[in-house]
Motif scaffolding. Structure first.
Motif, PDB file in Angstrom:
ATOM      1  N   HIS A 248    -127.069   5.493  25.231  1.00  0.00           N
ATOM      2  CA  HIS A 248    -125.590   5.898  25.901  1.00  0.00           C
ATOM      3  C   HIS A 248    -125.065   6.865  25.035  1.00  0.00           C
ATOM      4  O   HIS A 248    -124.261   7.888  25.724  1.00  0.00           O
ATOM      5  CB  HIS A 248    -124.835   4.569  25.902  1.00  0.00           C
ATOM      6  CG  HIS A 248    -123.346   4.707  26.180  1.00  0.00           C
ATOM      7  ND1 HIS A 248    -122.811   4.204  27.262  1.00  0.00           N
ATOM      8  CD2 HIS A 248    -122.290   5.193  25.667  1.00  0.00           C
ATOM      9  CE1 HIS A 248    -121.512   4.426  27.573  1.00  0.00           C
ATOM     10  NE2 HIS A 248    -121.114   5.174  26.440  1.00  0.00           N
ATOM     11  N   ALA A 249    -124.704   6.813  23.576  1.00  0.00           N
ATOM     12  CA  ALA A 249    -124.245   7.859  23.170  1.00  0.00           C
ATOM     13  C   ALA A 249    -125.071   9.393  23.097  1.00  0.00           C
ATOM     14  O   ALA A 249    -124.138  10.233  23.439  1.00  0.00           O
ATOM     15  CB  ALA A 249    -124.372   7.693  21.490  1.00  0.00           C
ATOM     16  N   LEU A 250    -126.092   9.361  23.411  1.00  0.00           N
ATOM     17  CA  LEU A 250    -126.958  10.480  23.317  1.00  0.00           C
ATOM     18  C   LEU A 250    -126.523  10.881  24.796  1.00  0.00           C
ATOM     19  O   LEU A 250    -126.535  12.096  24.971  1.00  0.00           O
ATOM     20  CB  LEU A 250    -128.427  10.249  23.336  1.00  0.00           C
ATOM     21  CG  LEU A 250    -129.454  11.428  22.744  1.00  0.00           C
ATOM     22  CD1 LEU A 250    -128.911  12.074  21.498  1.00  0.00           C
ATOM     23  CD2 LEU A 250    -130.782  10.755  23.039  1.00  0.00           C
ATOM     24  N   SER A 251    -126.802  10.377  25.885  1.00  0.00           N
ATOM     25  CA  SER A 251    -126.415  10.513  27.144  1.00  0.00           C
ATOM     26  C   SER A 251    -125.140  11.177  27.614  1.00  0.00           C
ATOM     27  O   SER A 251    -124.776  12.265  28.337  1.00  0.00           O
ATOM     28  CB  SER A 251    -127.143   9.533  28.087  1.00  0.00           C
ATOM     29  OG  SER A 251    -128.280   9.314  27.901  1.00  0.00           O
ATOM     30  N   LYS A 252    -124.337  10.716  26.962  1.00  0.00           N
ATOM     31  CA  LYS A 252    -122.807  10.863  27.191  1.00  0.00           C
ATOM     32  C   LYS A 252    -122.522  12.242  26.812  1.00  0.00           C
ATOM     33  O   LYS A 252    -121.857  12.935  27.252  1.00  0.00           O
ATOM     34  CB  LYS A 252    -121.933   9.905  26.795  1.00  0.00           C
ATOM     35  CG  LYS A 252    -121.692   8.480  27.824  1.00  0.00           C
ATOM     36  CD  LYS A 252    -121.428   9.073  29.156  1.00  0.00           C
ATOM     37  CE  LYS A 252    -121.624   7.877  30.376  1.00  0.00           C
ATOM     38  NZ  LYS A 252    -121.145   8.338  31.374  1.00  0.00           N
ATOM     39  N   PHE A 253    -123.025  12.536  25.661  1.00  0.00           N
ATOM     40  CA  PHE A 253    -122.843  13.718  25.061  1.00  0.00           C
ATOM     41  C   PHE A 253    -123.484  14.916  25.868  1.00  0.00           C
ATOM     42  O   PHE A 253    -122.688  15.779  26.200  1.00  0.00           O
ATOM     43  CB  PHE A 253    -123.422  13.887  23.647  1.00  0.00           C
ATOM     44  CG  PHE A 253    -123.439  15.073  22.781  1.00  0.00           C
ATOM     45  CD1 PHE A 253    -122.466  15.532  22.055  1.00  0.00           C
ATOM     46  CD2 PHE A 253    -124.254  16.206  23.521  1.00  0.00           C
ATOM     47  CE1 PHE A 253    -122.316  16.979  21.700  1.00  0.00           C
ATOM     48  CE2 PHE A 253    -124.134  17.736  22.835  1.00  0.00           C
ATOM     49  CZ  PHE A 253    -123.267  17.933  22.052  1.00  0.00           C
ATOM     50  N   ILE A 254    -124.628  14.610  26.350  1.00  0.00           N
ATOM     51  CA  ILE A 254    -125.044  15.736  27.421  1.00  0.00           C
ATOM     52  C   ILE A 254    -124.543  15.728  28.619  1.00  0.00           C
ATOM     53  O   ILE A 254    -124.262  16.944  29.133  1.00  0.00           O
ATOM     54  CB  ILE A 254    -126.534  15.146  27.722  1.00  0.00           C
ATOM     55  CG1 ILE A 254    -127.551  14.989  26.322  1.00  0.00           C
ATOM     56  CG2 ILE A 254    -127.430  16.184  28.595  1.00  0.00           C
ATOM     57  CD1 ILE A 254    -128.843  14.313  26.487  1.00  0.00           C
TER      58      ILE A 254
END
Length: 387
Positions: free
Chosen positions: A240-246
């Motif tokens: 979630h953290a990784l994808s939301k940055f992207i």
């Protein structure tokens, strides 16, 4: 797992800094508040399951409110007020619940237990923006620059979710005896968030509602429990953290280039900002659990645990939510990113920002293919498929 979380936070902090150098998010005040959020969150993670960790995360949440306010627009001020109205009672609820429950060595009476758990449910739902307490999250996403939103949904909220996951492991009775109440919040967030996301035309608001869907899904992982459910929830939080940055970052790059908010009607953006468009598509597919994205590593574990917990009925519910989520992102990719370019590009290229997006998109795929890279501890324990 604390080391892995801390490593992810450092990775995100570096990516946020590079992005903000390329696409300005604010002045010196923004940088100071952003740094304080990262510092307090990392301090909270290093403090472990303690009262000090709770205080550090609460301070980080208040700093996040100030970060939203720091942008100085009327829309940001209104969003900051909404966020403040959620965070202050949320902190009060969770601190009072912790005081009532004490250290856990001697549990209070049933009435006090029930009151404390309801305070905890309301407090965490307010902090995470879960339905029916979601009023602040779409407002913040629409009013704030992308990295401000990322600091909230990928750093502060995921640290808060980590606190809830630790509570699930230390005091499993909080979820066992009160599973129906938690389950109502999780299902409302998944269904309500998916339907509200489908109703949006502006991408940042749509991404905010899809955040609610995902957090509801991760909460379900904690509720169903077991090795697979807990592993899926913790891994899902990292995804979630990784994808939301992207996702938020790609939209921010596109908005800088075209000089206006990205909506479903700004078609062909991938032709104008190809690296940001490719990163968004990879991030979206990983976020909703399409292999070989990192999200798949987490979500299929939650699916298996949910099947063991609730049988065919629960898995059918999850599949309906997944279908709505897939429909939402396929529509966005088709209408916003693909097709002939319709909007002229006016802004300067943001090389550091697009580079950070590309690197994190690659990491999302690599971790999806090789989740054991998270470390020997994760590979031997957290990622075990079965006891």
């Amino acid at each position: 797992m604390g080391v892995i979380y801390t490593g992810f936070l450092v990775l995100l902090a570096v990516a946020i800094a590079l992005y903000a150098l390329s696409v300005p998010q604010g002045g010196g005040r923004w940088w100071g508040l952003a740094a304080s959020i990262i510092i307090f969150v990392i301090a909270g993670k290093l403090a472990g399951a303690s009262f000090l960790a709770t205080i550090c995360l609460d301070v980080a949440e208040l700093a996040a409110v100030a970060l939203v306010w720091s942008h100085g627009t009327a829309e940001a001020a209104e969003a900051g007020c909404k966020y403040l109205y959620a965070i202050v009672p949320a902190i009060a609820c969770t601190l009072l619940a912790a005081a009532l429950l004490g250290t856990g060595s001697e549990l209070p009476g049933p009435a006090i237990q029930k009151f404390a758990i309801w305070l905890m449910i309301i407090g965490f739902a307010l902090k995470l923006g879960l339905i029916p307490f979601y009023f602040w999250l779409p407002a913040v996403a629409a009013a704030a620059p992308p990295m401000t939103t990322v600091l909230i949904v990928s750093v502060v909220d995921i640290a808060t979710f980590g606190e809830l996951a630790s509570l699930r492991e230390v005091s499993p009775w909080v979820f066992g005896e009160f599973a129906p109440a938690w389950m109502v919040i999780a299902l409302l967030s998944m269904f309500g968030g998916a339907l509200l996301a489908l109703g949006q035309t502006e991408l940042k608001r749509m991404l905010a509602f899809s955040t609610i869907v995902d957090l509801g899904f991760l909460l379900l992982g904690l509720i169903v429990g077991g090795p697979l459910g807990l592993a899926g929830a913790r891994l899902g939080a990292l995804s979630h953290a990784l994808s939301k940055f992207i996702l938020f970052g790609a939209v921010g790059v596109a908005e800088r280039q075209i000089g206006q908010p990205v909506t479903l009607n700004t078609g062909g953006l991938a032709a104008r900002v190809p690296l940001a468009g490719a990163s968004f598509i990879i991030g979206a597919l990983s976020f909703i659990g399409v292999p070989p994205g990192f999200g798949f590593v987490a979500y299929w574990r939650i699916y298996i645990a949910a099947t063991q917990f609730g049988g065919a009925m629960l898995i059918a519910v999850l599949l309906v939510v997944a279908a709505l989520d897939l429909l939402c992102y396929v529509r966005v990719i088709h209408r916003t990113w693909l097709g002939p370019a319709e909007i002229p590009v006016n802004g300067r290229p943001a090389y550091l920002a697009t580079g950070a997006l590309a690197v994190l998109a690659i990491i999302a795929v690599v971790l999806g293919c090789h989740p054991g890279m998270l470390g020997a501890a994760a590979a031997s324990g957290l990622l075990a498929l079965a006891p």
